[in-house]
Design a protein around this motif. Structure first.
Motif, PDB file in Angstrom:
ATOM      1  N   THR A 122      84.535  34.202  86.368  1.00  0.00           N
ATOM      2  CA  THR A 122      83.811  33.562  85.264  1.00  0.00           C
ATOM      3  C   THR A 122      83.850  32.046  85.392  1.00  0.00           C
ATOM      4  O   THR A 122      82.834  31.364  85.217  1.00  0.00           O
ATOM      5  CB  THR A 122      84.415  33.986  83.913  1.00  0.00           C
ATOM      6  N   CYS A 123      85.022  31.514  85.731  1.00  0.00           N
ATOM      7  CA  CYS A 123      85.147  30.061  85.933  1.00  0.00           C
ATOM      8  C   CYS A 123      84.241  29.588  87.063  1.00  0.00           C
ATOM      9  O   CYS A 123      83.589  28.545  86.957  1.00  0.00           O
ATOM     10  CB  CYS A 123      86.599  29.697  86.239  1.00  0.00           C
ATOM     11  N   GLY A 124      84.205  30.364  88.149  1.00  0.00           N
ATOM     12  CA  GLY A 124      83.365  29.987  89.279  1.00  0.00           C
ATOM     13  C   GLY A 124      81.889  29.976  88.927  1.00  0.00           C
ATOM     14  O   GLY A 124      81.152  29.058  89.305  1.00  0.00           O
ATOM     15  N   LEU A 125      81.446  30.984  88.182  1.00  0.00           N
ATOM     16  CA  LEU A 125      80.034  31.053  87.799  1.00  0.00           C
ATOM     17  C   LEU A 125      79.663  29.926  86.845  1.00  0.00           C
ATOM     18  O   LEU A 125      78.608  29.290  86.990  1.00  0.00           O
ATOM     19  CB  LEU A 125      79.743  32.423  87.159  1.00  0.00           C
ATOM     20  N   LEU A 126      80.516  29.649  85.868  1.00  0.00           N
ATOM     21  CA  LEU A 126      80.234  28.566  84.932  1.00  0.00           C
ATOM     22  C   LEU A 126      80.199  27.210  85.643  1.00  0.00           C
ATOM     23  O   LEU A 126      79.445  26.319  85.248  1.00  0.00           O
ATOM     24  CB  LEU A 126      81.291  28.546  83.823  1.00  0.00           C
ATOM     25  N   SER A 127      80.978  27.080  86.694  1.00  0.00           N
ATOM     26  CA  SER A 127      81.053  25.808  87.416  1.00  0.00           C
ATOM     27  C   SER A 127      79.799  25.518  88.223  1.00  0.00           C
ATOM     28  O   SER A 127      79.583  24.378  88.635  1.00  0.00           O
ATOM     29  CB  SER A 127      82.272  25.799  88.346  1.00  0.00           C
ATOM     30  N   THR A 128      78.967  26.541  88.457  1.00  0.00           N
ATOM     31  CA  THR A 128      77.741  26.319  89.228  1.00  0.00           C
ATOM     32  C   THR A 128      76.614  25.739  88.374  1.00  0.00           C
ATOM     33  O   THR A 128      75.584  25.319  88.918  1.00  0.00           O
ATOM     34  CB  THR A 128      77.250  27.636  89.862  1.00  0.00           C
ATOM     35  N   VAL A 129      76.795  25.709  87.054  1.00  0.00           N
ATOM     36  CA  VAL A 129      75.730  25.217  86.166  1.00  0.00           C
ATOM     37  C   VAL A 129      75.360  23.782  86.526  1.00  0.00           C
ATOM     38  O   VAL A 129      74.174  23.434  86.625  1.00  0.00           O
ATOM     39  CB  VAL A 129      76.170  25.315  84.692  1.00  0.00           C
ATOM     40  N   VAL A 130      76.362  22.938  86.730  1.00  0.00           N
ATOM     41  CA  VAL A 130      76.103  21.529  87.036  1.00  0.00           C
ATOM     42  C   VAL A 130      75.386  21.396  88.378  1.00  0.00           C
ATOM     43  O   VAL A 130      74.442  20.607  88.517  1.00  0.00           O
ATOM     44  CB  VAL A 130      77.416  20.726  87.034  1.00  0.00           C
ATOM     45  N   PHE A 131      75.811  22.162  89.363  1.00  0.00           N
ATOM     46  CA  PHE A 131      75.171  22.099  90.679  1.00  0.00           C
ATOM     47  C   PHE A 131      73.680  22.396  90.580  1.00  0.00           C
ATOM     48  O   PHE A 131      72.837  21.638  91.086  1.00  0.00           O
ATOM     49  CB  PHE A 131      75.839  23.089  91.636  1.00  0.00           C
ATOM     50  N   PHE A 132      73.320  23.502  89.923  1.00  0.00           N
ATOM     51  CA  PHE A 132      71.907  23.883  89.843  1.00  0.00           C
ATOM     52  C   PHE A 132      71.115  22.918  88.958  1.00  0.00           C
ATOM     53  O   PHE A 132      69.930  22.685  89.203  1.00  0.00           O
ATOM     54  CB  PHE A 132      71.781  25.319  89.327  1.00  0.00           C
ATOM     55  N   ALA A 133      71.768  22.342  87.959  1.00  0.00           N
ATOM     56  CA  ALA A 133      71.085  21.359  87.115  1.00  0.00           C
ATOM     57  C   ALA A 133      70.744  20.109  87.920  1.00  0.00           C
ATOM     58  O   ALA A 133      69.635  19.559  87.799  1.00  0.00           O
ATOM     59  CB  ALA A 133      71.959  21.006  85.917  1.00  0.00           C
ATOM     60  N   VAL A 134      71.665  19.630  88.752  1.00  0.00           N
ATOM     61  CA  VAL A 134      71.406  18.436  89.561  1.00  0.00           C
ATOM     62  C   VAL A 134      70.367  18.736  90.640  1.00  0.00           C
ATOM     63  O   VAL A 134      69.516  17.887  90.948  1.00  0.00           O
ATOM     64  CB  VAL A 134      72.716  17.910  90.178  1.00  0.00           C
ATOM     65  N   GLU A 135      70.404  19.936  91.212  1.00  0.00           N
ATOM     66  CA  GLU A 135      69.372  20.295  92.184  1.00  0.00           C
ATOM     67  C   GLU A 135      67.998  20.338  91.518  1.00  0.00           C
ATOM     68  O   GLU A 135      66.992  19.957  92.132  1.00  0.00           O
ATOM     69  CB  GLU A 135      69.698  21.661  92.807  1.00  0.00           C
ATOM     70  N   SER A 136      67.944  20.758  90.258  1.00  0.00           N
ATOM     71  CA  SER A 136      66.680  20.754  89.512  1.00  0.00           C
ATOM     72  C   SER A 136      66.206  19.324  89.258  1.00  0.00           C
ATOM     73  O   SER A 136      65.006  19.031  89.329  1.00  0.00           O
ATOM     74  CB  SER A 136      66.849  21.494  88.177  1.00  0.00           C
ATOM     75  N   GLU A 137      67.157  18.432  88.960  1.00  0.00           N
ATOM     76  CA  GLU A 137      66.818  17.025  88.777  1.00  0.00           C
ATOM     77  C   GLU A 137      66.189  16.465  90.054  1.00  0.00           C
ATOM     78  O   GLU A 137      65.183  15.730  90.000  1.00  0.00           O
ATOM     79  CB  GLU A 137      68.067  16.234  88.411  1.00  0.00           C
TER      80      GLU A 137
END
Length: 250
Positions: free
Chosen positions: A213-228
């Motif tokens: 769960t921690c690992g999955l939640l931690s990917t939110v920032v990565f995908f948000a910056v890639e979207s930026e």
């Protein structure tokens, strides 16, 4: 000749054009990597400040102990941040127009990135804390600590370029950064699962489900910056003055 040298601000000891081009490229790469370090360090520190500031305001206990915050600042921020200095030059480095000498290092969307990604990282961390704390989990602080630390790893991988996606760059194109991220993740897991370290950092061993769960939640920032970055490539975000002038002239 001597008078000219004394009056000049810059003296070229080697006037070979190829040497000048290489020197300009090296300077641009250094400046790019300084911006990447500032982007990473300031964003992560902003996220830590927002996390500690907002938690009491929304009725949550202090999310991190001082020793945990010190660990994040020294290790999680430090190792990957230093490895950004070894980032290779981007492909379009010499196709860019010259940078105005008076231009701020926070230009071209850097301060906007710091603001929204810092808040997003803090939001993901606080959401983890609120969810685990209100469900009565005794591991809520360890999960909060882990999500904040791992989110920063996703962030540093995403900001290796301001425009190009990580997949296009190649995840292994900066081995030093990849090693630093891997080492940081291993050290973070050590603070959770090694009995001596857990006693120092006041953490509890997480179950496999909690760690996932921690690992999955931690990917939110990565995908948000890639979207930026996708929005920047599309021309929808952070257009500089030169690009705005070019578009207005079309």
């Amino acid at each position: 000749t001597d008078v000219a040298r004394e009056a000049a601000h810059l003296v070229l000891l080697d006037d070979n054009f190829a040497t000048i081009v290489s020197a300009v490229g090296a300077g641009r790469r250094i400046y790019d990597n300084i911006r990447k370090f500032v982007r990473y360090a300031v964003t992560c520190n902003a996220a830590e400040v927002w996390t500690l500031l907002l938690a009491p305001l929304i009725g949550l206990p202090i999310p991190l102990l001082p020793i945990q915050l010190l660990w994040i600042n020294l290790v999680t921020d430090g190792l990957p941040g230093l490895a950004l200095a070894a980032e290779p030059a981007e492909g379009d480095l010499m196709q860019r127009p010259p940078r105005p000498p008076a231009e701020s290092i926070f230009a071209h969307g850097l301060w906007q990135h710091v603001a929204w990604v810092g808040l997003l990282m803090a939001g993901v961390t606080l959401a983890t804390q609120a969810w685990t704390y209100h469900h009565g989990s005794g591991h809520w602080q360890t999960m909060t600590f882990t999500v904040l630390a791992l989110s920063q790893m996703g962030h540093v991988l995403a900001i290796r370029s301001e425009r190009t996606s990580l997949l296009r760059m190649g995840i292994g194109s900066n081995p030093l950064l990849l090693t630093a991220v891997g080492l940081t993740v291993v050290l973070q897991l050590g603070t959770i699962y090694l009995p001596g370290a857990a006693a120092v950092f006041k953490t509890q061993p997480l179950t496999a489900e909690e760690l996932l769960t921690c690992g999955l939640l931690s990917t939110v920032v990565f995908f948000a910056v890639e979207s930026e970055k996708w929005l920047i490539r599309s021309g929808l975000l952070y257009r500089g003055r030169a690009e705005r002038a070019r578009l207005n002239g079309l």
